[in-house]
Design a protein around this motif. Sequence first.
Motif, PDB file in Angstrom:
ATOM      1  N   SER A  30       0.885  -1.163   0.000  1.00 53.41           N
ATOM      2  CA  SER A  30       0.000   0.000   0.000  1.00 53.41           C
ATOM      3  C   SER A  30       0.927   1.217   0.000  1.00 53.41           C
ATOM      4  O   SER A  30       2.081   1.120   0.425  1.00 53.41           O
ATOM      5  CB  SER A  30      -0.884  -0.007   1.247  1.00 53.41           C
ATOM      6  OG  SER A  30      -0.065  -0.004   2.396  1.00 53.41           O
ATOM      7  N   ARG A  69       1.297   5.662   0.568  1.00 52.03           N
ATOM      8  CA  ARG A  69       0.678   6.931   0.978  1.00 52.03           C
ATOM      9  C   ARG A  69       1.764   7.993   1.053  1.00 52.03           C
ATOM     10  O   ARG A  69       2.948   7.670   1.217  1.00 52.03           O
ATOM     11  CB  ARG A  69       0.015   6.784   2.353  1.00 52.03           C
ATOM     12  CG  ARG A  69       1.022   6.560   3.469  1.00 52.03           C
ATOM     13  CD  ARG A  69       0.382   6.309   4.825  1.00 52.03           C
ATOM     14  NE  ARG A  69       1.405   5.962   5.807  1.00 52.03           N
ATOM     15  CZ  ARG A  69       2.000   6.839   6.633  1.00 52.03           C
ATOM     16  NH1 ARG A  69       1.661   8.117   6.606  1.00 52.03           N
ATOM     17  NH2 ARG A  69       2.927   6.437   7.490  1.00 52.03           N
ATOM     18  N   GLN A  84       7.047   9.780   0.554  1.00 48.82           N
ATOM     19  CA  GLN A  84       6.168   8.732   0.020  1.00 48.82           C
ATOM     20  C   GLN A  84       6.541   7.403   0.666  1.00 48.82           C
ATOM     21  O   GLN A  84       7.722   7.028   0.665  1.00 48.82           O
ATOM     22  CB  GLN A  84       6.318   8.652  -1.505  1.00 48.82           C
ATOM     23  CG  GLN A  84       5.288   7.783  -2.183  1.00 48.82           C
ATOM     24  CD  GLN A  84       3.882   8.402  -2.167  1.00 48.82           C
ATOM     25  OE1 GLN A  84       3.724   9.614  -2.274  1.00 48.82           O
ATOM     26  NE2 GLN A  84       2.863   7.577  -2.021  1.00 48.82           N
TER      27      GLN A  84
END
Length: 450
Positions: free
Chosen positions: A64, A66, A73
């Motif tokens: 994942s 974000r 990042q």
Amino acid sequence: MTTTSLLQISPDAVTAAARRVMERCDELARVTATPRAIERVYLTHEHATANRMAAGWMREVGMSSRQDAAGNQLGRLETTSGPDEPALLLGSHLDTVRNAGRFDGITGVLSAIEVVRLLRAPGGPGGPGSDPFGHEAWHSPLPFALEVVAFWDEEGTRFGKALLGSSAVAGEWNEDWWNLTDSGGTSLRVAAIEFGLDPSRIGEAARRPEELVGYLEAHIEQGPELHRRGEALAVVSSIASARRFQVTVEGEARHAGGTPYDLRRDALLGASEAALAVERICRAEHHIIGTVGQFEAFPGGVNIIPGETRFSIDLRGEFDGERDRVWGELSRELDAIMGRRGLRWRHREIHNAAAVGCAPLLQDVLREGIAGTSGDSVAAGGDEPSVLFSPAGHDAMTLASITDVGMLFLRNPDGVSHHPEEAVSVGDVGRGIRALAESVLQLAADRRAA
Ligand code: GLV
Ligand code: MN
Ligand code: MN
């Protein structure tokens, strides 16, 4: 030293991973603010683009992804034992200096993504369930989550202050930094808001020590030592202590023709003597390296004696005490130079980082990681990999206040860095990826055994 390889993966998979890193370094090199040069700095359009690319690459290997409150990042891959397990961070930075090379920092981020890919590859250490990518069937061989972090702004290119993103992650953000300005007068606060960040939420980027297992960073050496020794990889023992200053020298701007020498108070000549003093004093000290990298005279007319000159001083050393003693000696020398020339000088300290030792446990793990590549005789460089001190600064030095840090150096031909000709070979990138993946597995084995 064990030389057992924990990563049962084909050499072809490692070569493909290294080639992918090289191709992506080229792709990122095209994300630049300056045509025909590489310049990618904090809180810009290029920052947003590079983060989007990195997020895509993280997701491609099943993480994942974000962006945090400081613009870093992050990618995350949970361990099979649950979603909130502490994480081992792997990473480096995506920002660059001006007219940069394409590997400084970037190689560490992209290699970390490839480590995740190798750990997840079919037949890899996840066992029979391993399956690229993002499939439920994957069984993590790790007793911790894995995160890849792409930091901004490690270099300090835009606002003068280095290690901003990693400072936010370490919970060491200083509210005064919001008032730093870039060369166009834009404050860090305004730049952050325009980028889409909320300055009041910067604290959310901070990580707690109990969330982390440690931080491992692969980086090109940025010096010639491995190249000279004919070795591909080294373990880093510690990272330099550094201080940076902006110095202003004030004299008097007057007519270049009409002003006799005894009436001149030339700020540029005083600053020039000071720059030579930086070299002389630091050279005599052996262990301290000093650089004047910025130098500007005002008002900048060909027929005007410079009335003001501004320059930077960057001091590095293995030990904080030596660095501070040299700064003391330099300050006294600047007093003497300016006194002789009827000039005044003042300084502002823009960076101060203490020397940081890499954690002995992670140094051991990286040593074993390098040894795990020893089917490849160049990698280990004999029985024991080299252990090098890093005169260059790295995100690891900031992270060290919240977790154990370890660093792996990759050979950097001729030690050219912060320059377009900065290089690393695809073979050494492959060795680095493999050593990092081995180190992750070694750390996992150590923790399971503990
Ligand atoms: C970062 O590259 C530094 O050491 O200045
Ligand atoms: Mn750099
Ligand atoms: Mn770097």
